[in-house]
Design a protein around this motif. Structure first.
Motif, mmCIF file in Angstrom:
data_model
loop_
_atom_site.group_PDB
_atom_site.id
_atom_site.type_symbol
_atom_site.label_atom_id
_atom_site.label_comp_id
_atom_site.label_asym_id
_atom_site.label_seq_id
_atom_site.Cartn_x
_atom_site.Cartn_y
_atom_site.Cartn_z
ATOM 1 N N LEU A 33 -4.544 6.576 -2.512
ATOM 2 C CA LEU A 33 -4.189 5.236 -2.054
ATOM 3 C C LEU A 33 -3.902 4.377 -3.276
ATOM 4 O O LEU A 33 -4.668 4.403 -4.243
ATOM 5 C CB LEU A 33 -5.333 4.611 -1.248
ATOM 6 C CG LEU A 33 -5.806 5.394 -0.023
ATOM 7 C CD1 LEU A 33 -7.005 4.692 0.614
ATOM 8 C CD2 LEU A 33 -4.683 5.546 0.983
ATOM 9 N N MET B 16 0.514 5.491 0.212
ATOM 10 C CA MET B 16 -0.415 6.567 0.540
ATOM 11 C C MET B 16 0.298 7.897 0.366
ATOM 12 O O MET B 16 1.441 8.042 0.792
ATOM 13 C CB MET B 16 -0.878 6.444 1.993
ATOM 14 C CG MET B 16 -1.633 5.177 2.295
ATOM 15 S SD MET B 16 -2.157 5.062 4.025
ATOM 16 C CE MET B 16 -0.590 4.755 4.840
ATOM 17 N N GLY C 299 -11.311 -2.101 5.136
ATOM 18 C CA GLY C 299 -10.962 -0.851 4.469
ATOM 19 C C GLY C 299 -12.186 0.003 4.172
ATOM 20 O O GLY C 299 -12.165 1.225 4.348
ATOM 21 N N GLU D 160 -3.265 -2.202 -2.182
ATOM 22 C CA GLU D 160 -4.353 -2.923 -1.534
ATOM 23 C C GLU D 160 -4.596 -2.371 -0.135
ATOM 24 O O GLU D 160 -3.655 -2.073 0.592
ATOM 25 C CB GLU D 160 -4.013 -4.415 -1.419
ATOM 26 C CG GLU D 160 -3.837 -5.096 -2.757
ATOM 27 C CD GLU D 160 -3.577 -6.596 -2.631
ATOM 28 O OE1 GLU D 160 -3.516 -7.112 -1.491
ATOM 29 O OE2 GLU D 160 -3.445 -7.234 -3.680
ATOM 30 N N VAL D 161 -5.878 -2.239 0.210
ATOM 31 C CA VAL D 161 -6.262 -1.880 1.571
ATOM 32 C C VAL D 161 -6.989 -3.083 2.153
ATOM 33 O O VAL D 161 -7.990 -3.537 1.595
ATOM 34 C CB VAL D 161 -7.180 -0.637 1.600
ATOM 35 C CG1 VAL D 161 -7.683 -0.380 3.014
ATOM 36 C CG2 VAL D 161 -6.449 0.586 1.064
ATOM 37 N N ASP D 162 -6.450 -3.587 3.265
ATOM 38 C CA ASP D 162 -7.074 -4.744 3.896
ATOM 39 C C ASP D 162 -6.865 -4.669 5.404
ATOM 40 O O ASP D 162 -6.341 -3.684 5.924
ATOM 41 C CB ASP D 162 -6.528 -6.054 3.314
ATOM 42 C CG ASP D 162 -5.019 -6.170 3.430
ATOM 43 O OD1 ASP D 162 -4.421 -5.551 4.331
ATOM 44 O OD2 ASP D 162 -4.429 -6.891 2.602
ATOM 45 N N LEU E 169 0.840 -1.188 0.000
ATOM 46 C CA LEU E 169 0.000 0.000 0.000
ATOM 47 C C LEU E 169 0.876 1.238 0.000
ATOM 48 O O LEU E 169 1.805 1.346 0.801
ATOM 49 C CB LEU E 169 -0.900 0.015 1.234
ATOM 50 C CG LEU E 169 -1.726 1.287 1.429
ATOM 51 C CD1 LEU E 169 -2.779 1.412 0.331
ATOM 52 C CD2 LEU E 169 -2.361 1.301 2.799
ATOM 53 N N ASN F 86 -3.460 -3.452 6.881
ATOM 54 C CA ASN F 86 -2.958 -2.072 6.831
ATOM 55 C C ASN F 86 -4.048 -1.029 7.078
ATOM 56 O O ASN F 86 -3.795 0.161 6.940
ATOM 57 C CB ASN F 86 -2.243 -1.802 5.500
ATOM 58 C CG ASN F 86 -3.116 -2.043 4.303
ATOM 59 O OD1 ASN F 86 -4.340 -1.938 4.373
ATOM 60 N ND2 ASN F 86 -2.500 -2.375 3.175
ATOM 61 N N ALA F 87 -5.236 -1.459 7.474
ATOM 62 C CA ALA F 87 -6.346 -0.523 7.700
ATOM 63 C C ALA F 87 -6.004 0.511 8.773
ATOM 64 O O ALA F 87 -6.418 1.667 8.670
ATOM 65 C CB ALA F 87 -7.616 -1.287 8.074
ATOM 66 N N ILE G 137 -9.800 -3.639 -2.014
ATOM 67 C CA ILE G 137 -10.184 -3.116 -0.700
ATOM 68 C C ILE G 137 -11.127 -4.127 -0.072
ATOM 69 O O ILE G 137 -12.052 -4.623 -0.729
ATOM 70 C CB ILE G 137 -10.816 -1.708 -0.803
ATOM 71 C CG1 ILE G 137 -11.016 -1.103 0.593
ATOM 72 C CG2 ILE G 137 -12.099 -1.733 -1.609
ATOM 73 C CD1 ILE G 137 -11.319 0.382 0.588
ATOM 74 N N LEU H 104 -6.054 1.869 -6.558
ATOM 75 C CA LEU H 104 -6.265 0.779 -5.613
ATOM 76 C C LEU H 104 -6.681 -0.467 -6.388
ATOM 77 O O LEU H 104 -7.551 -0.406 -7.250
ATOM 78 C CB LEU H 104 -7.368 1.176 -4.636
ATOM 79 C CG LEU H 104 -7.296 0.647 -3.219
ATOM 80 C CD1 LEU H 104 -6.002 1.070 -2.556
ATOM 81 C CD2 LEU H 104 -8.476 1.149 -2.423
ATOM 82 N N VAL I 206 -4.130 3.266 7.120
ATOM 83 C CA VAL I 206 -5.038 4.072 6.296
ATOM 84 C C VAL I 206 -5.857 4.999 7.200
ATOM 85 O O VAL I 206 -6.005 6.190 6.909
ATOM 86 C CB VAL I 206 -5.950 3.181 5.434
ATOM 87 C CG1 VAL I 206 -6.995 4.015 4.705
ATOM 88 C CG2 VAL I 206 -5.108 2.372 4.450
#
Length: 120
Positions: A24, A11, A69, A27-29, A9, A32-33, A65, A62, A36
């Motif tokens: 972003l 940012m 996320g 990947e947001v999961d 990720l 790593n939320a 997600i 992205l 974020v």
């Protein structure tokens, strides 16, 4: 932006007039939320220096997600609305937009195809 390998990720945050843009990529999961959430909280604090803080979250780079996320985005929107603020998303047609629609979250946000449209 740099090429983002799977699972990574990136940012970035920048001011655009009275808006703060958070981009972003990757990947947001669940893993790593928290990062974020912290990035969005910092952006909201920066945006709060003006009346009615406004964020634009650019999700166009992205690739994934998850529901964690999505929850981060919804909680940030609620926090901004409590301060008469707003948050728009940039989510061109793809996996992220489909997930927003499938979870019935899309109607909560103004969603734009491109960053330039969101900034207009």
């Amino acid at each position: 932006m740099n090429d983002v390998s799977a699972g990574v990720l990136e940012m970035t945050r920048r001011r655009h007039g009275e808006l703060v843009v958070v981009s972003l990529a990757g990947e947001v999961d669940v893993d790593n939320a928290t990062r974020v959430r912290a990035c969005l909280d910092e952006a909201a604090a920066e945006a709060a220096k003006v009346q009615g803080p406004r964020l634009v979250v650019d999700l166009s780079a992205l690739t994934f997600i998850d529901t964690t996320g999505l929850g981060v985005l919804v909680r940030q929107l609620a926090a901004l609305r409590e301060r008469d603020g707003s948050m728009a998303l940039v989510a061109p047609d793809g996996q992220v937009l489909r997930r927003l629609r499938r979870t019935n979250l899309a109607p909560l946000f103004p969603i734009y195809d491109t960053l330039s449209q969101a900034l207009a």
